[in-house]
Enzyme design. Structure first.
Site, PDB file in Angstrom:
ATOM      1  N   ASP A  50       0.843  -1.194   0.000  1.00  0.00           N
ATOM      2  CA  ASP A  50       0.000   0.000   0.000  1.00  0.00           C
ATOM      3  C   ASP A  50       0.882   1.250   0.000  1.00  0.00           C
ATOM      4  O   ASP A  50       1.684   1.447   0.923  1.00  0.00           O
ATOM      5  CB  ASP A  50      -0.881  -0.074   1.265  1.00  0.00           C
ATOM      6  CG  ASP A  50      -2.022   0.913   1.246  1.00  0.00           C
ATOM      7  OD1 ASP A  50      -2.053   1.775   0.363  1.00  0.00           O
ATOM      8  OD2 ASP A  50      -2.875   0.812   2.142  1.00  0.00           O
ATOM      9  N   ASP A  87     -10.480   4.106  -0.853  1.00  0.00           N
ATOM     10  CA  ASP A  87     -11.082   3.076   0.005  1.00  0.00           C
ATOM     11  C   ASP A  87     -12.597   2.997  -0.142  1.00  0.00           C
ATOM     12  O   ASP A  87     -13.289   4.010  -0.158  1.00  0.00           O
ATOM     13  CB  ASP A  87     -10.760   3.373   1.469  1.00  0.00           C
ATOM     14  CG  ASP A  87      -9.291   3.197   1.769  1.00  0.00           C
ATOM     15  OD1 ASP A  87      -8.506   3.000   0.818  1.00  0.00           O
ATOM     16  OD2 ASP A  87      -8.925   3.258   2.955  1.00  0.00           O
TER      17      ASP A  87
END
Ligand code: GLA
Length: 519
Positions: free
Chosen positions: A282, A343
């Site tokens: 990430d 997200d």
């Protein structure tokens, strides 16, 4: 580019203990003075730090015709000062800002006070106000950031992993950082007892929050909540499941844990030794250093190559939110899936925006490499059953990775029915690996088609509106002259192969499997 972190504020101040000045040094510290002659430098260390970027060191050097300086931060490493101006006891300067559209720099100040240097500024959503003390060159050197060069870009050959979209579970959506060894074991057990493992969900992925500190040897240790990662992997493997972990190319992960910056190959070896089968990587704080297509790509290649070099079969999940057209190069850096979005959250608005609008923009999905519209929210309670059915259908039609994101130990019958429906999973997992697309859009009504390996076509009727509507399916939607067979997958019912009209609930869907004759 804007994005949000679901849970990014819990920064571990303790993770930077090495930055604390010792008490005697503080007692001796002189009141700060701006350097008067060219070449002289004021160095200021900060013990108390704002969470992000967490400035630990300020260095300001007098030059012949002005000033030069930089901040060193826990999140972003070196942050150069620009346009430095002295105004009495205050020095003003610009620092690059990220993630705030229209605000590429922010103005900071460093003010000399009798009790130290007051630093104010801001980056993204974080306001900085810290007071530090002057330190000597040795202490400053100990606080300095050590930049690490990226490798030249290479290409990683396909390895046969992820021939169909990976399926499993990830801790983040439900648990965020509230995870530990015991919970992960219990989730693994529940995946078996619920039948979800046998429905195809194999990966048990620990997202952010498992990391501890590095030892003197540079080895990354799990934190106290994960006493023995190898034993946990053994436990998961013994249940016919696979274990996933999470890291970042940056100095810090999104939730503020230790990232792989400067330790990429070492971390890959550690993960392989523990028996890890999946890595989500990430970008997080790495977005400071890796802020263009070339650097992002090389940073993901670096870990891709490091994972390959371990010799272990590790599925590699790229998470850089779809920046720089990741689908175009995700495979070449070793990726088996790549996030196309920021997200997901547990609401219809966000889920549908990602599924209908954002993810379809990306190309190149297929066996070995998949567009990832983020993990599932089914079972978390924020959407109606019809909306969750749309979520599952949209992900299946998109050949998306199916990573459950709820507490598997308490899966409701409704969530279980959606997540474990074999015929729907089969659409997602179809061997042709085609990412379905909208073939007919009229206002809030979308008809999607996905060609399947046996020549049949999955057709989804989506009603994005907030009232039920009548929607008709036609053979042309599937590219057929006529249907020869038609099955309603959610209802498990064969339908007459003539075109049919369905009542599709608000935010709901109908999913069909059609066979037919080509024109
Ligand atoms: C980012 C990712 C999320 C999750 C968190 C963890 O926001 O996009 O999926 O991994 O970080 O901190």
């Amino acid at each position: 580019m804007m994005r949000t972190f679901a849970m990014a504020f819990s920064i571990m101040a303790a993770s930077v203990a090495s930055a604390s000045a010792s008490a005697p040094a503080l007692a001796r510290a002189a009141a700060p003075v701006l350097p008067a002659r060219p070449g002289a430098t004021l160095r200021v260390a900060f013990d108390q730090r704002a969470p992000r970027p967490g400035v630990r060191l300020l260095e300001l050097t007098r030059t012949r015709d002005g000033w030069r300086g930089q901040l060193t931060s826990d999140w972003y490493g070196t942050m150069p000062m620009r346009n430095i101006v002295r105004d009495g006891d205050t020095v003003r300067f610009d620092v690059r800002n990220i993630n705030t559209p229209g605000q590429p720099v922010r103005r900071w100040t460093a003010t000399l006070t009798p009790s130290g240097v007051l630093l104010t500024g801001g980056i993204w959503f974080s306001e900085v106000r810290q007071t530090g003390k002057p330190v000597g060159a040795a202490r400053a050197a100990a606080l300095a950031h050590h930049a690490v060069a990226l490798p030249a870009l290479g290409t990683i050959a396909p390895d046969g992993l992820a021939a169909t979209p990976p399926m499993g579970w990830s801790s983040w959506n439900k648990f965020a950082e509230r995870i530990d060894d015991r919970t992960i074991r219990a989730i693994a057990d529940a995946m078996v007892s619920s039948g979800l493992r046998d429905a195809g969900y194999r990966y048990v992925n620990i997202d952010d929050g498992w990391q501890g500190e590095r030892g003197a040897d540079g080895e990354l240790r799990p934190n106290a909540k994960f006493p023995d990662m190898r034993a946990l992997a053994d436990y998961v493997h013994a249940r016919g499941l696979k274990l996933g972990l999470y890291s970042s190319p940056g100095l810090k992960t999104c939730a503020g844990y230790t990232g792989s910056y400067g330790h990429v190959a070492q971390d890959a070896r550690t993960f392989a030794r523990w028996g890890v089968d999946y890595l989500k990587y990430d970008l997080c704080s790495g977005e400071w250093q890796y802020d263009d297509a070339d650097r992002v790509r090389r940073s993901y290649y670096e870990m891709g190559a490091a994972l390959k070099a371990t010799g272990r079969a590790i599925v590699y999940s790229l998470c850089e939110y779809g920046r720089f057209e990741v689908a175009d190069w995700g495979r070449a850096v070793g990726g088996h899936l790549w996030r196309t979005t920021g997200d997901i959250t547990d609401d219809y608005a966000k889920m549908s925006e990602i599924g209908f609008v954002r993810n379809p923009r990306f190309a190149h999905a297929g066996p070995g490499g998949w567009n990832d519209p983020d993990m599932l929210e089914i079972g978390n309670g924020g959407m109606s059953d019809d909306e969750y059915r749309t979520h599952m259908t949209l992900w299946a039609m998109s050949a998306a990775p199916l990573m459950m994101g709820h507490d598997v130990r308490t899966t409701s019958p409704a969530a279980l029915a959606l997540l474990s429906h074999r015929a729907v999973i089969a659409i997602d997992q179809d061997a042709a690996g085609v990412q379905g697309k909208a073939v007919r859009v009229a206002g809030a009504q979308e008809v999607w088609a996905k060609r399947l390996a046996d020549g049949a076509v999955a057709i989804a009727l989506f009603n994005r509106g907030d009232r039920p509507v009548e929607m008709r399916v036609t053979a042309a939607d599937a590219g057929f002259a006529r249907f020869s067979a038609l099955r309603d997958l959610w209802r498990d019912a064969d339908l007459p192969p003539a075109g049919t009209t369905f009542t599709v609930p608000a935010h709901g869907t109908v999913l069909l499997r059609a066979a037919g004759e080509r024109p």
